[in-house]
Scaffold this active site. Structure first.
Site, PDB file in Angstrom:
ATOM      1  N   LYS A 120       0.959  -1.298   0.016  1.00  0.00           N
ATOM      2  CA  LYS A 120      -0.062  -0.175   0.096  1.00  0.00           C
ATOM      3  C   LYS A 120       0.868   1.354   0.024  1.00  0.00           C
ATOM      4  CE  LYS A 120      -4.052   1.927   2.577  1.00  0.00           C
ATOM      5  NZ  LYS A 120      -4.769   2.061   3.688  1.00  0.00           N
ATOM      6  N   SER A 167      -9.993   2.089   2.806  1.00  0.00           N
ATOM      7  CA  SER A 167      -8.903   2.667   2.003  1.00  0.00           C
ATOM      8  C   SER A 167      -7.922   1.953   1.387  1.00  0.00           C
ATOM      9  CB  SER A 167      -8.085   3.673   2.953  1.00  0.00           C
ATOM     10  OG  SER A 167      -7.347   3.153   3.782  1.00  0.00           O
ATOM     11  N   SER A 170     -10.207  -0.233   7.028  1.00  0.00           N
ATOM     12  CA  SER A 170      -9.773  -0.156   5.814  1.00  0.00           C
ATOM     13  C   SER A 170      -8.749  -1.544   5.106  1.00  0.00           C
ATOM     14  CB  SER A 170      -8.733   0.822   5.676  1.00  0.00           C
ATOM     15  OG  SER A 170      -9.439   2.249   5.580  1.00  0.00           O
TER      16      SER A 170
END
Lengths: 487, 120
Positions: free
Chosen positions: A75, A150, A174
């Site tokens: 990420k 997210s 997330s």
């Protein structure tokens, strides 16, 4: 070698010389090249360094490491030395990290090959991946739909088979929510289990790194390499990491027998979509068929979670994001007339709308005259929510629930309505506030869109979560499904 | 009042229950938003201020449901694990050197960060 092989098989095949790190890397880079223009899961690709790294591993550079040759993606919230680390924001579009996050360092030391940095909501603030400066990620199950957020890029990349595994972070859901919406397995460990060093901070008392992969067994392999004490993160817990991988390898067929699984009645009340509920009911029936004892429990303060979270997380964010001032790194506005102008225009132009909203909510609830009514009050309700779980775990070993009220929604559907987006997080926020470990496990489909089963365990019982998810995945095949076009 | 688009009637019921148990809707004025933006050092124009006023009011409306929770004698929880801060030896450890950090700065000279003049 097929991209559908398990991580256990892939690393064994590399170790046995049946395939190579280069071959695996090329295989996945080819898939990224073929599909990522559609899905937009990566913000930055690392194809060249990945090929060099794979070649080095094939020459013995990662001998005797547990994940030698395994391709992964990080990420874009994790700093990776020499690589742009944007956090999905214009503010950090030009930020090349000068050091590695502990997670990045440990996974590299375990022998992985990083193929890219995944797309995400800006500063991890969002539940749909639509707040990214780099445009939304599309859900591989239906590209008109959001992947969740997210960590939407990581979830969608794993779902589409562009990488076998990817890292993520979970502040209010997330990891679990995008895992559910994309039909992959995701684990958010206990707060403090994985180091936050080099992970760009959103809400420091909630942020926790974790991972996505196809199965619980795959997740165990990645988490094994990520977890553990790190003195560079003062909230990282000094506690031994169990052998997750070994435990799953040795796990018998009767793992769920006698396990007490609690269903919080508040998570099955009004709000839960009927079709999703049927999927969750069927998953719970499978647990029961395997010998688990299902009991109803109550988490009576659940309805305070959204309010509590949307005070505490923005408050912490407004403080954490104060560091982005246009002075030392990141975006700086053109021709500032004075220092104040430099600060305000850099931040006004560099942050997107959702981030600005949350910074302002945070600044408001922390400001003089409102602190007690909002911030202090929310810290108290946070304890009530956490205490609910302490009480519940006196009687059950595990909690099972939906992850979301409904499957993925369409791109754009909630973008102009932040409150509706926030309410979407109602089933994932409570465990985040309590700091508990949680997973999302693929459990079925509604109209072709995946539904995830949420599992929660007591603090530091990641092994139990993985064990239960693994047991479920031995007799179900939802986690093996691939979206059409990405087989 | 709030404008909401829940996915279902049940969602609407859940939401209404969350948001109606309070005295009056929160409504931030443009000046209040301007003040918050100033505190947060966010440069916003008047159109943005007006939009944010509505959005922040809606968010604070949801948050206002905290009021009804009985938190008598409840200790605030600042950290999920309630741990004491870990102490460490006070010793220097190597960190990335200055050149590495300044290589990514917008403007530097001779080892310092450059900003507009602050003293006339």
């Amino acid at each position: 070698m097929s991209h559908d092989r398990s991580i256990r098989d892939m690393v064994a095949a590399v170790a046995a010389g049946k395939t190579s790190a280069a071959e695996l890397t090329t295989r996945y880079l080819d898939r990224i090249a073929a599909h990522d223009e559609t899905l937009n899961t990566l913000i930055s690709g690392c194809a060249d360094t990945a090929r060099e790294r794979a070649a080095a591993i094939d020459s013995g550079a990662a001998a005797d490491t547990p994940l030698a040759g395994l391709p992964i993606a990080h990420k874009d919230i994790f700093c990776m030395r020499g690589t742009r680390t944007s956090c999905g924001s214009r503010m950090l579009d030009n930020f090349v990290a000068p050091y590695d996050a502990t997670v990045v360092e440990r996974l590299a030391a375990a022998g992985t090959v990083t193929l890219g940095k995944t797309n995400m909501d800006e500063f991890a603030m969002g539940s749909s991946n639509e707040t990214s400066f780099y445009g939304p990620v599309r859900n591989p199950w239906n590209t008109d739909y959001v992947p969740g957020g997210s960590s939407g890029g990581s979830a969608a990349a794993v779902a589409a088979g562009l990488v076998p595994a990817a890292t993520g972070t979970d502040t209010g859901g997330s990891i679990r929510q995008p895992a559910a919406l994309c039909g992959v397995t995701g684990i958010k460990p206990t707060y403090g289990r994985v180091s936050r060093y080099g992970m760009i901070a959103f809400a420091s008392s909630l942020d926790q790194g974790g991972c996505f992969a196809r199965s619980a067994d795959d997740c165990a392999h990645v988490l094994q390499a990520m977890a553990g004490f790190d003195e560079r993160d003062s909230t990282c817990v000094e506690r031994e990491v169990p052998d997750y991988v070994g435990a799953l390898g040795d796990q018998g067929d009767d793992y769920l027998k006698g396990m007490r699984v609690g269903l919080p009645k508040e998570y099955f009340a009004e709000g839960l979509d009927d079709a999703s509920r049927q999927v969750i009911d069927a998953a719970i029936a499978e647990f029961e068929a395997r010998g688990a004892e299902i009991v109803e429990i109550t988490l009576p303060h659940t309805e305070l979670a959204v309010s509590t979270y949307y005070v505490l997380a923005p408050a912490e964010a407004s403080s954490n994001l104060a560091r982005f001032d246009g002075v030392r790194y990141g975006y700086r506005c053109e021709n500032p007339v004075d220092l104040e102008d430099l600060y305000t225009r850099s931040r006004g132009e560099g942050f997107g709308r959702e981030v600005q909203r949350r910074i302002m909510v945070g600044a408001y609830v922390l400001s003089a005259g409102y602190y007690d009514a909002y911030y202090l009050k929310a810290q108290k309700t946070r304890r009530l929510i956490a205490q609910d779980f302490t009480n519940a775990f006196e009687n059950v070993d595990l909690i099972a629930a939906p992850v979301t009220q409904a499957p993925a929604f369409k791109l754009g559907e909630k973008l102009d309505d932040p409150v509706s987006m926030y309410l979407n997080d109602v089933y994932t926020l409570p465990a985040s506030l309590a700091g508990l470990p949680g997973m999302s496990v693929p459990a079925g489909f509604v109209d072709g869109l995946p539904v995830g089963l949420q599992l929660l365990a007591p603090w530091f019982e990641e092994a139990r979560l993985l064990g239960a998810a693994h047991a479920y995945q031995q007799t179900t095949d939802w986690h093996t499904k691939r979206p059409a076009g990405f087989e | 009042m709030l404008v909401l688009r829940p996915r279902s009637a049940a969602g609407a019921a859940f939401f209404t229950r969350q948001c109606t148990a309070k005295a009056k809707p929160v409504s931030l004025t443009a000046d209040q938003v301007r003040n918050v933006a100033r505190l947060a050092r966010l440069g916003l124009d008047d159109d943005q201020i007006a939009e944010y006023a509505g959005e922040l009011s809606n968010i604070l409306d949801v948050v206002a449901s905290l009021e009804k929770a009985d938190t008598t004698d409840v200790e605030p929880m600042a950290h999920p694990l309630d741990l004491a801060a870990r102490l460490r030896a006070d010793r220097a450890v190597p960190v990335t050197d200055r050149d590495d950090f300044q290589a990514i700065a917008p403007a530097t000279a001779e080892g310092v960060y450059l900003v507009p003049k602050v003293i006339e």
